[in-house]
Design a protein around this motif. Structure first.
Motif, mmCIF file in Angstrom:
data_model
loop_
_atom_site.group_PDB
_atom_site.id
_atom_site.type_symbol
_atom_site.label_atom_id
_atom_site.label_comp_id
_atom_site.label_asym_id
_atom_site.label_seq_id
_atom_site.Cartn_x
_atom_site.Cartn_y
_atom_site.Cartn_z
ATOM 1 N N TRP A 146 -39.254 -37.091 -23.399
ATOM 2 C CA TRP A 146 -38.663 -36.078 -22.819
ATOM 3 C C TRP A 146 -37.146 -35.782 -23.326
ATOM 4 O O TRP A 146 -36.448 -36.913 -23.103
ATOM 5 N N TRP A 183 -43.289 -32.283 -11.825
ATOM 6 C CA TRP A 183 -42.293 -33.153 -11.840
ATOM 7 C C TRP A 183 -41.427 -32.840 -13.117
ATOM 8 O O TRP A 183 -40.153 -33.019 -13.038
ATOM 9 N N ARG A 184 -41.978 -32.490 -14.191
ATOM 10 C CA ARG A 184 -41.315 -31.988 -15.255
ATOM 11 C C ARG A 184 -41.322 -30.895 -15.835
ATOM 12 O O ARG A 184 -40.531 -30.613 -16.994
ATOM 13 N N SER A 185 -41.940 -29.816 -15.170
ATOM 14 C CA SER A 185 -41.910 -28.571 -15.766
ATOM 15 C C SER A 185 -42.295 -27.633 -14.644
ATOM 16 O O SER A 185 -42.480 -27.864 -13.427
ATOM 17 N N THR A 216 -35.499 -33.541 -16.225
ATOM 18 C CA THR A 216 -36.250 -34.924 -15.500
ATOM 19 C C THR A 216 -35.054 -35.685 -14.936
ATOM 20 O O THR A 216 -34.156 -36.152 -15.638
#
Length: 281
Positions: A146, A183-185, A216
């Motif tokens: 990431w 969480w990330r997107s 993130t």
């Protein structure tokens, strides 16, 4: 000769997908989770979800007879199609000849290829994913490096899976997949499709999920997010003090964050799990 429309010349469009399937003797494989969409207008709508595709490199998993592949090529994309079923190679080769230099077929298992290398380091993913590998591929794309190598993910899932990806805390669909995705997107359901849109019709409805990468938080390990959510939702009806006791330090982390250990996993927001993972990472 065509080329003079004022004289009433009629040009034929692409060969219908149903005819391509019949000509090559193709049938969907239940073992490989294959279901085909034959409606070219619907395929064009799916290909349009990510936005402008002109000059974009797109990874497509499980192209089958090439319906969505053609829709992406017609939008100006360069497509890398990963297909493990060799029966589709002749039909896809015909499509590659129609769009010279725009389509590359990779015969192999999508779970084993190096996607970043295939797309030249950066690209989009658009796919009517085979049902039996869809979730595994999504988790792989969300929990590796990431910022990610992909600019966006446009993915077909069973409707139930799509609802789990976008679910909010407190809902029955909320769980591991919701937290790891959010969480990330930023995922959203972009389109819903009935069973009748596919050949053969699957047992359940489907939906297209559009996923854009986000920021993130520093200091959070993907492995810890996965471990926490697996423990918490593996026994989702139990209180956190019971479900998380197998994760070293988790109960102490709950205390530090002021989270009542008598709560259940589905009541915690994504941010709560991220904060827990941050302390434990």
């Amino acid at each position: 000769m065509c080329g003079e429309p004022l004289r009433g010349c009629v040009t034929s469009g692409p060969e219908p997908l149903r005819d391509i399937i019949a000509r090559h003797g193709l049938q969907a494989s239940k073992a490989l989770g294959q279901n085909f969409i034959l409606d070219r207008q619907l395929l064009a709508r799916i290909a349009a979800i990510p936005g402008d595709m002109d000059g974009e490199t797109v990874l497509e998993v499980g192209p089958g007879p090439g319906g969505l592949t053609r829709a992406l090529l017609e939008r100006g994309a360069k497509v890398v199609a990963v297909e493990r079923d060799r029966r589709f190679a002749p039909a896809l080769a015909e499509l590659a000849a129609e769009f010279p230099g725009k389509l590359r077929l990779v015969e192999g298992d999508a779970l084993r290829v190096d996607e970043q290398e295939l797309v030249g380091g950066h690209g989009r993913v658009v796919a009517n994913l085979p049902y039996n590998v869809g979730t595994a591929l999504l988790l792989r794309w969300l929990t590796t490096q990431w910022p990610p190598w992909w600019r966006s993910l446009t993915l077909m899932f069973q409707k139930e899976v799509a609802e789990r990806i976008v679910a909010r805390a407190g809902s029955d669909a909320y769980g591991r997949l919701s937290i790891i995705a959010q969480w990330r997107s930023q995922p959203r359901i972009a389109m819903q499709l009935s069973r009748s849109a596919f050949v053969p019709p699957p047992k359940v409805a489907s939906a297209v999920v559009q996923i854009e990468p986000g920021q993130t938080p520093d200091g959070v390990k993907p492995a810890m997010i996965e471990r926490l959510t697996e423990a918490a939702f593996g026994q989702r009806r139990k209180m956190l003090r019971s479900s998380l006791k197998s994760v070293p330090g988790a109960l102490e982390a709950l205390d530090k964050l002021g989270i009542d250990p008598q709560r259940r996993a589905e009541t915690l927001e994504v941010a709560d799990f991220v904060a827990l993972a941050h302390l434990l990472s």
